[in-house]
Scaffold this motif. Structure first.
Motif, mmCIF file in Angstrom:
data_model
loop_
_atom_site.group_PDB
_atom_site.id
_atom_site.type_symbol
_atom_site.label_atom_id
_atom_site.label_comp_id
_atom_site.label_asym_id
_atom_site.label_seq_id
_atom_site.Cartn_x
_atom_site.Cartn_y
_atom_site.Cartn_z
ATOM 1 N N ALA A 18 -6.490 11.634 1.649
ATOM 2 C CA ALA A 18 -5.142 11.366 2.157
ATOM 3 C C ALA A 18 -4.139 11.262 1.017
ATOM 4 N N GLY A 19 -4.557 10.656 -0.096
ATOM 5 C CA GLY A 19 -3.667 10.568 -1.256
ATOM 6 C C GLY A 19 -3.318 11.943 -1.792
ATOM 7 N N ASP A 20 -4.314 12.830 -1.847
ATOM 8 C CA ASP A 20 -4.068 14.197 -2.312
ATOM 9 C C ASP A 20 -3.145 14.936 -1.348
ATOM 10 N N ALA A 21 -3.367 14.745 -0.048
ATOM 11 C CA ALA A 21 -2.520 15.402 0.955
ATOM 12 C C ALA A 21 -1.075 14.926 0.856
ATOM 13 N N LEU A 22 -0.896 13.617 0.648
ATOM 14 C CA LEU A 22 0.462 13.073 0.546
ATOM 15 C C LEU A 22 1.183 13.640 -0.666
ATOM 16 N N VAL A 23 0.477 13.730 -1.805
ATOM 17 C CA VAL A 23 1.093 14.284 -3.009
ATOM 18 C C VAL A 23 1.510 15.730 -2.773
ATOM 19 N N THR A 43 8.108 10.687 -10.452
ATOM 20 C CA THR A 43 8.187 9.727 -9.347
ATOM 21 C C THR A 43 7.175 10.012 -8.250
ATOM 22 N N ILE A 44 7.355 11.115 -7.520
ATOM 23 C CA ILE A 44 6.527 11.379 -6.343
ATOM 24 C C ILE A 44 5.063 11.527 -6.704
ATOM 25 N N VAL A 45 4.771 12.342 -7.725
ATOM 26 C CA VAL A 45 3.371 12.549 -8.101
ATOM 27 C C VAL A 45 2.762 11.248 -8.616
ATOM 28 N N ALA A 46 3.497 10.537 -9.466
ATOM 29 C CA ALA A 46 2.973 9.290 -10.036
ATOM 30 C C ALA A 46 2.707 8.252 -8.947
ATOM 31 N N ALA A 51 -1.049 5.737 -4.594
ATOM 32 C CA ALA A 51 -0.960 5.254 -3.216
ATOM 33 C C ALA A 51 -2.264 4.643 -2.707
ATOM 34 N N PRO A 52 -3.456 5.228 -2.993
ATOM 35 C CA PRO A 52 -4.682 4.579 -2.514
ATOM 36 C C PRO A 52 -4.836 3.152 -3.023
ATOM 37 N N GLU A 53 -4.608 2.935 -4.329
ATOM 38 C CA GLU A 53 -4.712 1.585 -4.883
ATOM 39 C C GLU A 53 -3.702 0.639 -4.235
ATOM 40 N N LEU A 54 -2.486 1.135 -3.996
ATOM 41 C CA LEU A 54 -1.457 0.301 -3.383
ATOM 42 C C LEU A 54 -1.850 -0.091 -1.967
ATOM 43 N N LEU A 55 -2.319 0.880 -1.177
ATOM 44 C CA LEU A 55 -2.699 0.582 0.207
ATOM 45 C C LEU A 55 -3.892 -0.353 0.265
ATOM 46 N N ILE A 56 -4.840 -0.196 -0.675
ATOM 47 C CA ILE A 56 -5.980 -1.107 -0.727
ATOM 48 C C ILE A 56 -5.501 -2.529 -0.995
ATOM 49 N N SER A 57 -4.591 -2.680 -1.948
ATOM 50 C CA SER A 57 -4.098 -4.012 -2.307
ATOM 51 C C SER A 57 -3.361 -4.655 -1.145
ATOM 52 N N VAL A 58 -2.498 -3.899 -0.493
ATOM 53 C CA VAL A 58 -1.745 -4.434 0.652
ATOM 54 C C VAL A 58 -2.692 -4.821 1.782
ATOM 55 N N LEU A 187 -0.994 13.844 7.477
ATOM 56 C CA LEU A 187 -2.360 13.464 7.114
ATOM 57 C C LEU A 187 -2.368 12.358 6.059
ATOM 58 N N GLY A 188 -1.462 12.471 5.079
ATOM 59 C CA GLY A 188 -1.385 11.454 4.045
ATOM 60 C C GLY A 188 -0.924 10.118 4.573
#
Length: 323
Positions: A18-23, A43-46, A51-58, A187-188
């Motif tokens: 999902a992270g790859d799809a979002l990027v 910005t967007i790529v970074a 995003a996976p780490e952020l969503l895990i933390s939240v 999907l992302g």
């Protein structure tokens, strides 16, 4: 527990895909509406790759397991240096001469020291988050100014390279149809929270079954899992003899983990700091970061012997964490 391990693996796979799809979706949407490739990469790529780490933390904070959030960041940063650089060095070696990463490396060390200082002033709350996000804005602003000045000073060469830059930008595809861009975005956006929820829930159950703190799960299982994209990128960079890409990938990822992930997550809920982190893991993270100094400032070659040493240090660290 086998079911929970399988679910955790499934959640991790969903997160990474999902992270790859979002990027991919975000990059192509931004380029279609005229956002410069330079700004997209900064910005967007970074943010997308974090995003996976952020969503895990939240998700961990919302599920009452904030130790996973903090453990994931600290563990990922340690893994990024000892494992993500150690394995490629073991495979092919990394030649760091001729690549100037001194400025960004110094910023990473400063971010690490700031993070540790705030941890001792913890638990992490919204005001800690404000400080971390302010540091992130300084890093992004400096990166944007440096790239813009470099392009201005080398205008002719830069103008000739704009088209190539957009083609080489991660996930960019000039011929991607609009429906596919939309599909990647959907999907992302759907997959990230779903994968994070599955991974965190199953990880909490694994921790309860094993009788270990959720911080340990964050430092090990989740940290290694979320470092896999960086490992894949760094291995490919090593094979292509692009040591600057390998080092830059690790340094950038570590700064985003410290400043962005916890910076944003602290607005979702309070993040207590496990005393073990203060006594041991934070200092291991900083020590691992300082190990890069000779390669950054003296341009030592990171040969296979160093690859063995870094990988062995990581194995030893994991043993101490889980023992």
């Amino acid at each position: 527990m086998l079911t929970d391990i399988l679910l955790a693996s499934l959640g991790l796979v969903i997160l990474l895909l999902a992270g790859d799809a979002l990027v991919r979706g975000a990059v192509n949407l931004a380029l279609r509406i005229g956002v410069p490739a330079l700004l997209v990469s900064l910005t967007i790529v970074a943010f997308g790759t974090s995003a996976p780490e952020l969503l895990i933390s939240v998700a961990a904070i919302l599920d009452g397991a904030p130790g996973i959030a903090l453990g994931n960041v600290v563990g990922s940063n340690t893994a990024n240096i000892l494992l993500v650089l150690g394995i490629p060095a073991l495979m092919t070696g990394l030649a760091t001469e001729g690549h100037d990463t001194r400025k960004t490396y110094s910023m990473m060390i400063a971010a690490s020291v700031l993070f540790i200082a705030l941890a001792f002033a913890g638990p992490f709350t919204w005001w800690h988050g404000l400080i971390l996000l302010a540091g992130l804005s300084v890093v992004l602003g400096d990166a944007f100014r440096s790239a813009r000045n470099h392009r201005r000073d080398n205008r002719e060469a830069a103008e000739a390279a704009v088209e190539a830059e957009e083609i080489d930008l991660e996930g960019a595809d000039d011929e991607m149809p609009g429906w596919k861009v939309a599909l990647f975005l959907v999907l992302g956006l759907v997959g990230l929270p779903l994968g994070a929820d599955i991974l965190v829930d199953s990880s909490v159950r694994i921790a309860e079954t094993l009788g270990v703190p959720d911080t340990v799960i964050g430092l090990t299982l989740i940290a290694i899992g979320t470092s896999l994209p960086e490992l894949a990128t760094t291995v490919m960079a090593a094979i292509r003899r692009q040591a600057d890409v390998a080092l830059g990938n690790v340094i950038g990822s570590n700064m985003f983990n410290l400043l962005a992930i916890i910076g944003v997550s602290s607005f979702v809920g309070e993040i207590p700091v496990d005393p073990v982190l203060l006594r041991f893991d934070l200092w291991v993270m900083l020590g691992a970061s300082l190990l890069l100094a000779p390669f950054v400032f003296l341009h030592w070659r990171m040969g296979r012997a160093w690859g063995v040493a870094l990988s062995a240090l990581y194995v030893g660290y994991l043993y101490l964490v889980v023992a």
